[in-house]
Write an enzyme that holds these catalytic residues in place. Structure first.
Site, PDB file in Angstrom:
ATOM      1  N   TYR A  11       9.020  -2.648 -11.082  1.00  0.00           N
ATOM      2  CA  TYR A  11       9.594  -1.947  -9.931  1.00  0.00           C
ATOM      3  C   TYR A  11      10.869  -2.638  -9.470  1.00  0.00           C
ATOM      4  CZ  TYR A  11       9.849  -0.366  -5.020  1.00  0.00           C
ATOM      5  OH  TYR A  11      10.261   0.129  -3.801  1.00  0.00           O
ATOM      6  N   ARG A  66       4.885 -12.184   4.981  1.00  0.00           N
ATOM      7  CA  ARG A  66       5.692 -10.982   5.052  1.00  0.00           C
ATOM      8  C   ARG A  66       6.195 -10.801   6.482  1.00  0.00           C
ATOM      9  NH1 ARG A  66       5.313 -11.757   0.467  1.00  0.00           N
ATOM     10  NH2 ARG A  66       4.548 -10.411  -1.220  1.00  0.00           N
ATOM     11  N   GLU A 123      12.064  -6.088  -2.645  1.00  0.00           N
ATOM     12  CA  GLU A 123      11.506  -6.704  -3.850  1.00  0.00           C
ATOM     13  C   GLU A 123      12.570  -7.062  -4.880  1.00  0.00           C
ATOM     14  OE1 GLU A 123       8.006  -5.707  -5.669  1.00  0.00           O
ATOM     15  OE2 GLU A 123       6.916  -5.239  -3.835  1.00  0.00           O
ATOM     16  N   ASP A 145      11.868  17.708  -1.562  1.00  0.00           N
ATOM     17  CA  ASP A 145      10.648  16.971  -1.899  1.00  0.00           C
ATOM     18  C   ASP A 145       9.692  17.930  -2.594  1.00  0.00           C
ATOM     19  OD1 ASP A 145       8.641  14.947  -2.020  1.00  0.00           O
ATOM     20  OD2 ASP A 145       9.344  14.148  -0.098  1.00  0.00           O
ATOM     21  N   LYS A 162      14.724  -1.149  -9.633  1.00  0.00           N
ATOM     22  CA  LYS A 162      15.479  -1.003  -8.389  1.00  0.00           C
ATOM     23  C   LYS A 162      16.772  -1.824  -8.426  1.00  0.00           C
ATOM     24  CE  LYS A 162      13.323   1.673  -5.330  1.00  0.00           C
ATOM     25  NZ  LYS A 162      13.992   2.856  -4.765  1.00  0.00           N
ATOM     26  N   TRP A 193       8.584  -1.627   6.352  1.00  0.00           N
ATOM     27  CA  TRP A 193       8.641  -0.690   7.468  1.00  0.00           C
ATOM     28  C   TRP A 193       7.257  -0.084   7.641  1.00  0.00           C
ATOM     29  CZ3 TRP A 193      13.722   2.634   6.775  1.00  0.00           C
ATOM     30  CH2 TRP A 193      14.809   1.768   6.630  1.00  0.00           C
ATOM     31  N   LYS A 228      -9.780  -6.873   2.119  1.00  0.00           N
ATOM     32  CA  LYS A 228      -9.706  -7.708   0.915  1.00  0.00           C
ATOM     33  C   LYS A 228      -8.411  -8.516   0.911  1.00  0.00           C
ATOM     34  CE  LYS A 228     -12.512  -4.540  -1.840  1.00  0.00           C
ATOM     35  NZ  LYS A 228     -12.572  -3.640  -3.016  1.00  0.00           N
TER      36      LYS A 228
END
Length: 395
Positions: free
Chosen positions: A186, A261, A140, A48, A190, A216, A252
């Site tokens: 995205y 979700r 997604e 990383d 993916k 998660w 918000k």
């Protein structure tokens, strides 16, 4: 403490392996490293650019697992050392990604490059060197549900029929918005890397497992803007709400907070990942949803629950106006789009890895929110107070 005489789900003895973990310093990587160090004899080559979230595993040098984890500060975009580390390992786990919703609109090129172009060498090195790969994708990739994609007046639209909204790895279509809705950059990136990995497996024999996480959450997740992440930008929904609560600001709700979700506790999810690592015969060639369909709420309900939980863990009274509605254009910018529901079907993972003895997501949403917010309040509250009390600079 690493346990001796470990056996897999089929009762066969397991040998210690070396794992090259790309993105080891992030939220998921830090919890997975903890699990591997405390409960297994496996070795980790932790890759990383930051190691803040795993420093407690690296220092001091006399920790019981000190000889089993090495940190390599590498940016995988342009570092020739990556292939060498993959060659040294038995298994590569790729967690690296840009996965912040606001970036999908404002930085679509970076998003596509990070999630597809930068992942290509990892797949190539694993395939060419006959190394197993566990690649982290996203829920997604499913895009919109069939139910939400159909016109509201369509006679085919049955919003209460699970067939129209429960997401299955092997049958659900991937439905994205038009190209001008860059929010899907995205998901498309993916999905394409998933297809590439799958093709490498079919044509060149790559041993792979693809993980699709469904929200998660837990300690060390995402970032709090200006504290453990950039001051600009919008993180995922739970981190956004946490940031508002810590700063005493209304939460918000984008477009009324009607999206639904499901959430799963990071420690429950990591149990499933460890089973994938240690049971290659059951996990290879599979795509796994990993989530908890029992923890389903609307974003508005999540905000209301988090307000109550935070009041409990902080001892502070809830705001008189705990939430405010904002438009997606105002919050995320042009080009934003969203899916209505994300509910995982768990048939494949339960069949391959079993509900028992260990994989069985059980932590209730209240409990996992309490664990997350307790950590964040303890860790960030003072830092945020200091940042808010700094005098404004004058030119």
């Amino acid at each position: 403490m690493a346990t001796a005489n470990r056996v897999d789900l089929d009762g066969k003895p397991m040998k210690p392996i070396t794992i090259c973990m790309i993105g080891a310093g992030g939220f998921i990587g830090s919890h997975l490293c903890e699990k591997l160090m405390s409960e297994t004899p496996h070795k980790v080559l932790a890759v990383d650019v930051y190691n803040d979230k795993i420093k407690h595993l690296l220092e001091p040098s006399n920790l019981p697992w000190a000889d089993r984890i090495q940190f390599h500060r590498i940016n995988i975009k342009h570092d020739s050392r990556l292939e060498g580390l993959i060659k040294m390992a038995d298994l590569t786990i790729n967690l690296a990604a840009i996965c912040t919703p606001a970036d999908y609109n404002t930085r679509p090129l970076d998003t596509i490059y990070s999630n597809f172009i930068d992942a290509l060498p990892v797949v190539k090195y694993c395939s060419e060197n006959n190394k197993r790969l566990i690649h982290f994708s996203t829920c997604e990739v499913y895009g919109k549900t069939i139910g939400s994609f159909l016109p509201k007046d369509s006679p085919l639209r049955r919003v209460d029929d699970p067939a129209y909204y429960v997401l299955k790895e092997d049958t659900s279509p991937c439905i994205f918005g038009p190209i001008e809705k860059q929010r899907w950059s995205y998901a498309c990136a993916k999905q394409l890397i998933e297809r590439l990995i799958y093709a490498e497996g079919a044509e060149n024999g790559l041993e792979f497992t693809i993980v699709r996480p469904f929200n998660w959450i837990g300690p060390r997740m995402d970032f709090i803007p200006g504290i453990d992440g950039p001051s600009e930008g919008v993180p995922r929904v739970l981190a956004c709400f946490s940031n508002n609560l810590l700063r005493g600001e209304p939460l918000k709700l984008v477009d009324g907070g009607q999206s639904q979700r499901t959430f799963v506790y990071i420690k429950d999810a990591i149990e499933a990942v460890l089973l994938m690592i240690e049971n290659p015969a059951r996990a290879n060639g599979h795509i796994f949803n990993v989530g908890n369909p029992n923890n389903e709420v609307t974003v508005r309900q999540l905000a209301e629950m988090m307000t109550q939980v935070y009041s409990k863990v902080s001892g502070e009274s809830p705001l008189e106006t705990p939430t405010i509605d904002v438009s997606s254009k105002e919050f995320y910018g042009e080009g934003y789009d969203d899916s209505d529901k994300r509910i995982p079907d768990m048939t494949i993972i339960n069949k391959q890895l079993g509900r028992f003895p260990r994989w069985n997501p059980k932590t209730s949403l209240w409990d996992l929110l309490e664990s997350t917010l307790t950590y964040q309040h303890r860790t960030y509250a003072e830092a945020i107070k200091k940042s808010m009390s700094k005098p404004a600079t004058t030119s």
